[in-house]
Design a protein around this motif. Structure first.
Motif, PDB file in Angstrom:
ATOM      1  N   ALA A 121      -3.559  17.030  -9.677  1.00  0.00           N
ATOM      2  CA  ALA A 121      -4.239  17.875  -8.683  1.00  0.00           C
ATOM      3  C   ALA A 121      -5.266  17.071  -7.884  1.00  0.00           C
ATOM      4  CB  ALA A 121      -4.907  19.052  -9.388  1.00  0.00           C
ATOM      5  N   TYR A 122      -5.846  16.015  -8.501  1.00  0.00           N
ATOM      6  CA  TYR A 122      -6.864  15.245  -7.759  1.00  0.00           C
ATOM      7  C   TYR A 122      -6.238  14.385  -6.658  1.00  0.00           C
ATOM      8  CZ  TYR A 122      -5.400  11.310 -10.707  1.00  0.00           C
ATOM      9  OH  TYR A 122      -4.655  10.351 -11.334  1.00  0.00           O
ATOM     10  N   TRP A 123      -4.924  14.295  -6.647  1.00  0.00           N
ATOM     11  CA  TRP A 123      -4.218  13.450  -5.664  1.00  0.00           C
ATOM     12  C   TRP A 123      -3.346  14.284  -4.721  1.00  0.00           C
ATOM     13  CZ3 TRP A 123       0.728  12.284  -4.099  1.00  0.00           C
ATOM     14  CH2 TRP A 123       0.920  11.061  -3.440  1.00  0.00           C
ATOM     15  N   GLN A 165      -9.119 -11.317   0.807  1.00  0.00           N
ATOM     16  CA  GLN A 165      -9.833 -10.855  -0.384  1.00  0.00           C
ATOM     17  C   GLN A 165      -8.850 -10.450  -1.487  1.00  0.00           C
ATOM     18  OE1 GLN A 165     -12.126  -7.015  -0.531  1.00  0.00           O
ATOM     19  NE2 GLN A 165     -13.793  -8.469  -0.304  1.00  0.00           N
ATOM     20  N   ARG A 166      -7.779  -9.780  -1.109  1.00  0.00           N
ATOM     21  CA  ARG A 166      -6.790  -9.377  -2.118  1.00  0.00           C
ATOM     22  C   ARG A 166      -6.197 -10.616  -2.804  1.00  0.00           C
ATOM     23  NH1 ARG A 166      -6.445  -5.126   1.671  1.00  0.00           N
ATOM     24  NH2 ARG A 166      -5.790  -3.137   0.805  1.00  0.00           N
ATOM     25  N   HIS A 167      -5.906 -11.647  -2.009  1.00  0.00           N
ATOM     26  CA  HIS A 167      -5.333 -12.865  -2.595  1.00  0.00           C
ATOM     27  C   HIS A 167      -6.358 -13.541  -3.504  1.00  0.00           C
ATOM     28  CE1 HIS A 167      -1.444 -13.260  -0.353  1.00  0.00           C
ATOM     29  NE2 HIS A 167      -2.044 -12.277   0.305  1.00  0.00           N
ATOM     30  N   ILE A 207       3.153   0.219  -9.807  1.00  0.00           N
ATOM     31  CA  ILE A 207       3.272   1.680  -9.916  1.00  0.00           C
ATOM     32  C   ILE A 207       2.309   2.342  -8.941  1.00  0.00           C
ATOM     33  CG2 ILE A 207       4.081   1.801 -12.294  1.00  0.00           C
ATOM     34  CD1 ILE A 207       1.186   2.409 -13.141  1.00  0.00           C
ATOM     35  N   ASP A 208       2.714   3.495  -8.474  1.00  0.00           N
ATOM     36  CA  ASP A 208       1.869   4.287  -7.585  1.00  0.00           C
ATOM     37  C   ASP A 208       2.365   5.728  -7.638  1.00  0.00           C
ATOM     38  OD1 ASP A 208      -0.169   3.287  -5.139  1.00  0.00           O
ATOM     39  OD2 ASP A 208       0.633   5.315  -4.891  1.00  0.00           O
ATOM     40  N   LEU A 209       1.497   6.656  -7.266  1.00  0.00           N
ATOM     41  CA  LEU A 209       1.921   8.058  -7.186  1.00  0.00           C
ATOM     42  C   LEU A 209       2.673   8.329  -5.888  1.00  0.00           C
ATOM     43  CD1 LEU A 209      -1.375   9.777  -8.426  1.00  0.00           C
ATOM     44  CD2 LEU A 209       0.795   9.627  -9.676  1.00  0.00           C
TER      45      LEU A 209
HETATM   46  C1  LIG Z   1      -6.528   2.291  -1.666  1.00  0.00           C
HETATM   47  S1  LIG Z   1      -4.910   2.333  -2.229  1.00  0.00           S
HETATM   48  C2  LIG Z   1      -4.674   0.879  -3.171  1.00  0.00           C
HETATM   49  C3  LIG Z   1      -4.429  -0.289  -2.360  1.00  0.00           C
HETATM   50  C4  LIG Z   1      -3.532  -1.358  -2.877  1.00  0.00           C
HETATM   51  N1  LIG Z   1      -3.784  -1.773  -4.223  1.00  0.00           N
HETATM   52  C5  LIG Z   1      -3.674  -2.459  -1.871  1.00  0.00           C
HETATM   53  O1  LIG Z   1      -4.082  -3.551  -2.225  1.00  0.00           O
HETATM   54  O2  LIG Z   1      -3.409  -2.209  -0.712  1.00  0.00           O
HETATM   55  C6  LIG Z   1      -4.927   3.438  -3.564  1.00  0.00           C
HETATM   56  C7  LIG Z   1      -3.534   3.736  -4.066  1.00  0.00           C
HETATM   57  O3  LIG Z   1      -3.669   4.261  -5.386  1.00  0.00           O
HETATM   58  C8  LIG Z   1      -2.691   5.263  -5.533  1.00  0.00           C
HETATM   59  N2  LIG Z   1      -3.108   6.097  -6.655  1.00  0.00           N
HETATM   60  C9  LIG Z   1      -4.136   6.970  -6.715  1.00  0.00           C
HETATM   61  N3  LIG Z   1      -4.230   7.499  -7.926  1.00  0.00           N
HETATM   62  C10 LIG Z   1      -3.249   6.942  -8.678  1.00  0.00           C
HETATM   63  C11 LIG Z   1      -2.833   7.085 -10.027  1.00  0.00           C
HETATM   64  N4  LIG Z   1      -3.455   7.882 -10.866  1.00  0.00           N
HETATM   65  N5  LIG Z   1      -1.780   6.363 -10.443  1.00  0.00           N
HETATM   66  C12 LIG Z   1      -1.125   5.528  -9.616  1.00  0.00           C
HETATM   67  N6  LIG Z   1      -1.471   5.354  -8.311  1.00  0.00           N
HETATM   68  C13 LIG Z   1      -2.520   6.055  -7.864  1.00  0.00           C
HETATM   69  C14 LIG Z   1      -2.657   5.961  -4.197  1.00  0.00           C
HETATM   70  O4  LIG Z   1      -1.460   6.674  -4.048  1.00  0.00           O
HETATM   71  C15 LIG Z   1      -2.786   4.767  -3.245  1.00  0.00           C
HETATM   72  O5  LIG Z   1      -1.547   4.270  -2.875  1.00  0.00           O
END
Ligand SMILES: C[S@@+](CC[C@H](N)C(=O)[O-])C[C@H]1O[C@@H](n2cnc3c(N)ncnc32)[C@H](O)[C@@H]1O
Length: 346
Positions: A121-123, A165-167, A207-209
């Motif tokens: 629900a938070y997403w 920064q990510r790298h 993994i991602d939602l």
């Molecule tokens: C700000 S983005 C992350 C950016 C990414 N790591 C990058 O470097 O571009 C946040 C991501 O976290 C995902 N997310 C949020 N809650 C999550 C969860 N509980 N499990 C997996 N993914 C989640 C969102 O769907 C979104 O794609």
């Protein structure tokens, strides 16, 4: 890293995106003026500890300020419009892009979406970043976000910054090489690219939602010949066997989840790491490391920017959370991003 595609925006889309980016630059002198007025009118040492009371105090002190009114208007306009502008710019170039998108739907990467996944629900339905529909708000949101919002808008506010920064964060994991890496909240794959570059021999899992973000990560991996395994799963309940990875990492996932879920995510990272495995999680500056005025600015930015969990996660002590779930040799460093590392005992 090979770019999936450098979006060549059409004239109308480019003009709108440029206008939005220029607004960010134009905000500089306005912010400076507001800063001067704050210094003149407010004793920042005496600001209330409570963040809502602090916001009220500063708002009342600046109630007559036209610079502050302009700053708020610009922030609000940006928040309301950036997503739609990016989508319109994308829709103009879609016909030209189609062959690139088609060419990357096959390749060494794998993608497993889960139509039955119960989205938390938070997403689910939350308009993160005030983008209508949030991460899945458009059929091609992965491209819109990954290529247009990130590369054509956000990157221009942080010259030379966010991708490097990510790298750099990916390369901060303790060992020189890993075999099995999990990127939690991999989104459209920007940090995953950093991990792939830093640890080219590793098998990378993301993994991602968000199905739409994962589709873009999948295309990016295929375009680069990377065999990433991508799954639509929640970081707090990722379903992998115990001890499946030797590194679990994330970049700016944490501020998007509630504080109690952050602990579950750390516990899940601990579970899926092999004994001796490393965790590296990075996110927003801890409020504890900022002065009162900087916290107010960050908190207002999060409010205008559609970041519902920023305050509660920036108020956490992530090193403490890591220790609580069992990590040892925990370190925490840096402001943005704040990087927390820990090791699962061997
Ligand atoms: C700000 S983005 C992350 C950016 C990414 N790591 C990058 O470097 O571009 C946040 C991501 O976290 C995902 N997310 C949020 N809650 C999550 C969860 N509980 N499990 C997996 N993914 C989640 C969102 O769907 C979104 O794609």
């Amino acid at each position: 890293m090979m770019e999936l595609h450098d979006p060549k925006l059409k004239q109308r889309g480019r003009a709108s995106v440029d206008f939005l980016a220029q607004m960010g630059i134009a905000a500089g002198p306005v912010l400076q003026k507001v800063g001067g007025e704050i210094a003149e009118k407010i004793n920042t040492d005496n600001l209330p500890d409570d963040l809502d009371a602090r916001d009220q105090t500063i708002n009342s002190a600046l109630s007559e300020s036209s610079a502050y009114a302009t700053q708020r208007l610009m922030g609000d306009w940006h928040g309301r419009n950036h997503g739609q502008i990016a989508i319109e710019a994308f829709e103009e170039i879609l016909p030209d892009l189609q062959s690139t998108l088609d060419a990357t739907t096959n390749g060494p990467a794998s993608l497993e979406l889960d139509p039955d996944l119960k989205l938390p629900a938070y997403w689910d339905g939350v308009h993160f970043h005030r983008t209508s529909g949030g991460w899945d708000g458009h059929e091609h949101m992965g491209y819109v976000h990954g290529e247009i919002i990130h590369k054509k808008m956000v990157a221009r506010f942080f010259p030379g910054g966010i991708f490097q920064q990510r790298h750099a964060v990916a390369a901060m994991a303790p060992r020189d090489s890993y075999e099995r890496i999990l990127d939690m909240g991999c989104s459209s794959g920007h940090f995953t690219c950093g991990l792939a570059n830093a640890y080219p021999d590793a098998q990378i899992t993301g993994i991602d939602l968000s199905a739409r973000m994962l589709e873009h990560a999948y295309r990016t991996a295929n375009a680069n010949g990377w065999n990433w395994k991508l799954y639509q799963r929640a970081a707090e309940n990722c379903g992998f066997e115990d001890a499946s990875f030797d590194l679990v990492a994330s970049y700016i996932l944490i501020h998007e989840i509630p504080a109690d879920v952050v602990e579950q995510v750390f516990a899940e990272a601990f579970r899926v790491l092999e004994p001796g495995g490393d965790m590296i999680m990075s996110d927003a500056t801890r409020y504890a490391d900022l002065d009162k005025l900087s916290v107010w600015k960050a908190d207002r930015g999060a409010k205008y920017g559609g970041e519902p969990f920023w305050r509660e996660t920036a108020s956490l002590d992530l090193a403490e959370v890591a220790r609580k779930v069992g990590f040892v040799d925990v370190t925490a460093e840096g402001t943005y991003p704040h990087v927390v590392k820990g090791r699962k005992p061997a």
